[in-house]
Design a protein around this motif. Structure first.
Motif, PDB file in Angstrom:
ATOM      1  N   UNK A 247       0.768  -1.194   0.758  1.00  0.00           N
ATOM      2  CA  UNK A 247      -0.448  -0.003   0.008  1.00  0.00           C
ATOM      3  C   UNK A 247       0.749   1.437   0.064  1.00  0.00           C
ATOM      4  N   UNK A 248       2.177   0.964   0.347  1.00  0.00           N
ATOM      5  CA  UNK A 248       3.047   2.273   0.490  1.00  0.00           C
ATOM      6  C   UNK A 248       3.877   2.515  -0.897  1.00  0.00           C
ATOM      7  N   UNK A 249       3.971   1.422  -2.406  1.00  0.00           N
ATOM      8  CA  UNK A 249       4.116   1.775  -3.136  1.00  0.00           C
ATOM      9  C   UNK A 249       3.859   2.557  -3.844  1.00  0.00           C
ATOM     10  N   UNK A 250       4.201   3.000  -5.108  1.00  0.00           N
ATOM     11  CA  UNK A 250       3.430   3.414  -6.395  1.00  0.00           C
ATOM     12  C   UNK A 250       2.717   1.719  -6.911  1.00  0.00           C
ATOM     13  N   UNK A 251       1.792   3.465  -7.755  1.00  0.00           N
ATOM     14  CA  UNK A 251       0.675   1.405  -8.154  1.00  0.00           C
ATOM     15  C   UNK A 251       1.944   1.014  -9.434  1.00  0.00           C
ATOM     16  N   UNK A 252       3.194   1.389 -10.193  1.00  0.00           N
ATOM     17  CA  UNK A 252       3.577   0.184 -11.215  1.00  0.00           C
ATOM     18  C   UNK A 252       4.427  -0.669  -9.771  1.00  0.00           C
TER      19      UNK A 252
ATOM     20  N   UNK B  42      26.512   1.126   8.029  1.00  0.00           N
ATOM     21  CA  UNK B  42      27.701  -0.398   8.334  1.00  0.00           C
ATOM     22  C   UNK B  42      26.697  -0.194   9.826  1.00  0.00           C
ATOM     23  N   UNK B  43      26.984  -1.837   9.609  1.00  0.00           N
ATOM     24  CA  UNK B  43      27.362  -1.897  11.065  1.00  0.00           C
ATOM     25  C   UNK B  43      27.719  -3.908  11.238  1.00  0.00           C
ATOM     26  N   UNK B  44      28.006  -3.912  12.244  1.00  0.00           N
ATOM     27  CA  UNK B  44      28.337  -4.783  12.322  1.00  0.00           C
ATOM     28  C   UNK B  44      27.861  -6.056  13.281  1.00  0.00           C
ATOM     29  N   UNK B  45      27.646  -7.137  12.929  1.00  0.00           N
ATOM     30  CA  UNK B  45      28.651  -8.336  12.196  1.00  0.00           C
ATOM     31  C   UNK B  45      28.545  -7.799  10.423  1.00  0.00           C
ATOM     32  N   UNK B  46      27.033  -7.126   9.867  1.00  0.00           N
ATOM     33  CA  UNK B  46      26.216  -6.706   9.157  1.00  0.00           C
ATOM     34  C   UNK B  46      26.455  -5.692   8.534  1.00  0.00           C
ATOM     35  N   UNK B  47      26.678  -6.007   7.046  1.00  0.00           N
ATOM     36  CA  UNK B  47      26.167  -4.238   5.910  1.00  0.00           C
ATOM     37  C   UNK B  47      25.128  -4.592   5.393  1.00  0.00           C
ATOM     38  N   UNK B  48      24.201  -3.815   5.417  1.00  0.00           N
ATOM     39  CA  UNK B  48      22.824  -3.473   3.957  1.00  0.00           C
ATOM     40  C   UNK B  48      23.059  -2.659   4.049  1.00  0.00           C
ATOM     41  N   UNK B  49      22.924  -3.034   2.858  1.00  0.00           N
ATOM     42  CA  UNK B  49      23.537  -1.934   1.367  1.00  0.00           C
ATOM     43  C   UNK B  49      22.130  -2.239   0.791  1.00  0.00           C
ATOM     44  N   UNK B  50      21.400  -0.890  -0.080  1.00  0.00           N
ATOM     45  CA  UNK B  50      20.242  -1.174  -0.505  1.00  0.00           C
ATOM     46  C   UNK B  50      20.385   0.102  -1.872  1.00  0.00           C
ATOM     47  N   UNK B  51      19.570   0.458  -2.558  1.00  0.00           N
ATOM     48  CA  UNK B  51      19.080   0.776  -3.937  1.00  0.00           C
ATOM     49  C   UNK B  51      17.803   1.139  -4.265  1.00  0.00           C
ATOM     50  N   UNK B  52      17.082   2.161  -3.978  1.00  0.00           N
ATOM     51  CA  UNK B  52      16.154   2.612  -3.962  1.00  0.00           C
ATOM     52  C   UNK B  52      15.413   3.546  -4.892  1.00  0.00           C
ATOM     53  N   UNK B  53      13.863   3.261  -5.694  1.00  0.00           N
ATOM     54  CA  UNK B  53      13.519   3.862  -6.479  1.00  0.00           C
ATOM     55  C   UNK B  53      11.879   4.465  -5.919  1.00  0.00           C
ATOM     56  N   UNK B  54      11.874   5.290  -6.091  1.00  0.00           N
ATOM     57  CA  UNK B  54      10.144   6.239  -5.993  1.00  0.00           C
ATOM     58  C   UNK B  54       9.980   6.871  -7.062  1.00  0.00           C
ATOM     59  N   UNK B  55       8.730   7.271  -7.083  1.00  0.00           N
ATOM     60  CA  UNK B  55       7.907   7.776  -8.175  1.00  0.00           C
ATOM     61  C   UNK B  55       6.912   8.512  -7.810  1.00  0.00           C
ATOM     62  N   UNK B  56       6.971   9.640  -8.506  1.00  0.00           N
ATOM     63  CA  UNK B  56       6.459  10.646  -7.483  1.00  0.00           C
ATOM     64  C   UNK B  56       4.563  10.632  -7.313  1.00  0.00           C
ATOM     65  N   UNK B  57       3.867  10.496  -6.855  1.00  0.00           N
ATOM     66  CA  UNK B  57       2.274   9.986  -6.841  1.00  0.00           C
ATOM     67  C   UNK B  57       1.670  10.912  -5.600  1.00  0.00           C
ATOM     68  N   UNK B  58       1.657  12.177  -6.228  1.00  0.00           N
ATOM     69  CA  UNK B  58       0.256  13.279  -6.005  1.00  0.00           C
ATOM     70  C   UNK B  58       1.278  13.537  -5.139  1.00  0.00           C
ATOM     71  N   UNK B  59       2.386  14.519  -5.612  1.00  0.00           N
ATOM     72  CA  UNK B  59       3.179  15.260  -4.940  1.00  0.00           C
ATOM     73  C   UNK B  59       3.642  14.890  -3.695  1.00  0.00           C
ATOM     74  N   UNK B  60       4.275  13.005  -3.943  1.00  0.00           N
ATOM     75  CA  UNK B  60       4.579  12.535  -2.667  1.00  0.00           C
ATOM     76  C   UNK B  60       5.418  11.548  -3.439  1.00  0.00           C
ATOM     77  N   UNK B  61       6.092  11.075  -3.275  1.00  0.00           N
ATOM     78  CA  UNK B  61       7.417  10.072  -3.711  1.00  0.00           C
ATOM     79  C   UNK B  61       6.904   8.477  -2.932  1.00  0.00           C
TER      80      UNK B  61
END
Length: 209
Positions: free
Chosen positions: A81-86, A138-157
């Motif tokens: 529900x938090x996502x864009x229509x795509x 960055x954290x120990x012992x694991x590192x969380x890597x992310x890549x994100x895309x956001x679409x504009x929907x009604x003035x919000x990402x």
């Protein structure tokens, strides 16, 4: 371990699976005639996004914490529900299948609420109009890597694509080598020093007359 999911493709970005509507649109296009190259439209270069640091942090943390909550509960309805229509072309059940590996491995993403991310790709607007950013926590012992895309929907990402990987960031010491098979480790034993006041016994000598 790397898990990746994007929503429907938009513009010049080729991302994951296409939405059903996009597939139908492509199927209706007239194929180019033989010996004719299809017309190509110039794609605009990405440009820096006009968004402040607090806005970036809110987008990153809200998305990853929503994913963490979904992984913990097995309910991906809120994430969808938090996502864009795509992104919403995926059902909650489909999202549960996509992130099944993370859920079974019990990946803990709660640390993103208190650790500041380091961005490897500053927020930029792609030619499709999507907001694109990447980095890691960055954290120990694991590192969380992310890549994100956001679409504009009604003035919000709103989230359009999520790519996440968890890796080890702390250096690991090599294991202690074991002695080769069939060879024993021999320690050299030293003779005890002579007691005070007692002359050391000279070594035995053999003489020939």
């Amino acid at each position: 371990m790397r898990l990746r999911w994007w929503g429907a493709g938009l513009g010049g970005l080729t991302i994951g699976l296409l939405a059903l509507g996009a597939v139908a649109t492509f199927a209706q296009q007239t194929p180019p005639q033989p010996h004719q190259a299809p017309p190509q439209q110039p794609q605009a270069s990405p440009k820096p996004a006009n968004i402040d640091r607090n806005g970036v942090l809110m987008l990153i943390r809200s998305t990853l914490l929503a994913l963490d909550h979904a992984n913990r509960t097995g309910n991906y309805t809120v994430l969808r529900d938090l996502g864009a229509p795509g992104f919403q072309v995926n059902t909650a059940a489909r999202l549960a299948e996509i992130f099944a590996k993370q859920r079974s491995d019990k990946i803990d993403l709660s640390g993103v609420a208190v650790i500041d991310p380091q961005l490897s790709l500053l927020p930029q607007i792609e030619s499709s109009g999507l907001l694109h950013m990447a980095g890691f926590f960055p954290s120990v012992p694991s590192q969380v890597n992310f890549e994100l895309l956001f679409a504009p929907v009604e003035g919000q990402w709103r989230v359009f694509g999520v790519s996440l990987s968890v890796g080890q960031s702390a250096p690991v010491a090599p294991a202690t080598p074991e002695p080769p098979a069939g060879k024993a480790v021999v320690s050299q034993k030293q003779s005890a020093p002579p007691k005070p006041g007692v002359p050391a016994k000279p070594p035995a000598q053999s003489a020939t007359q």
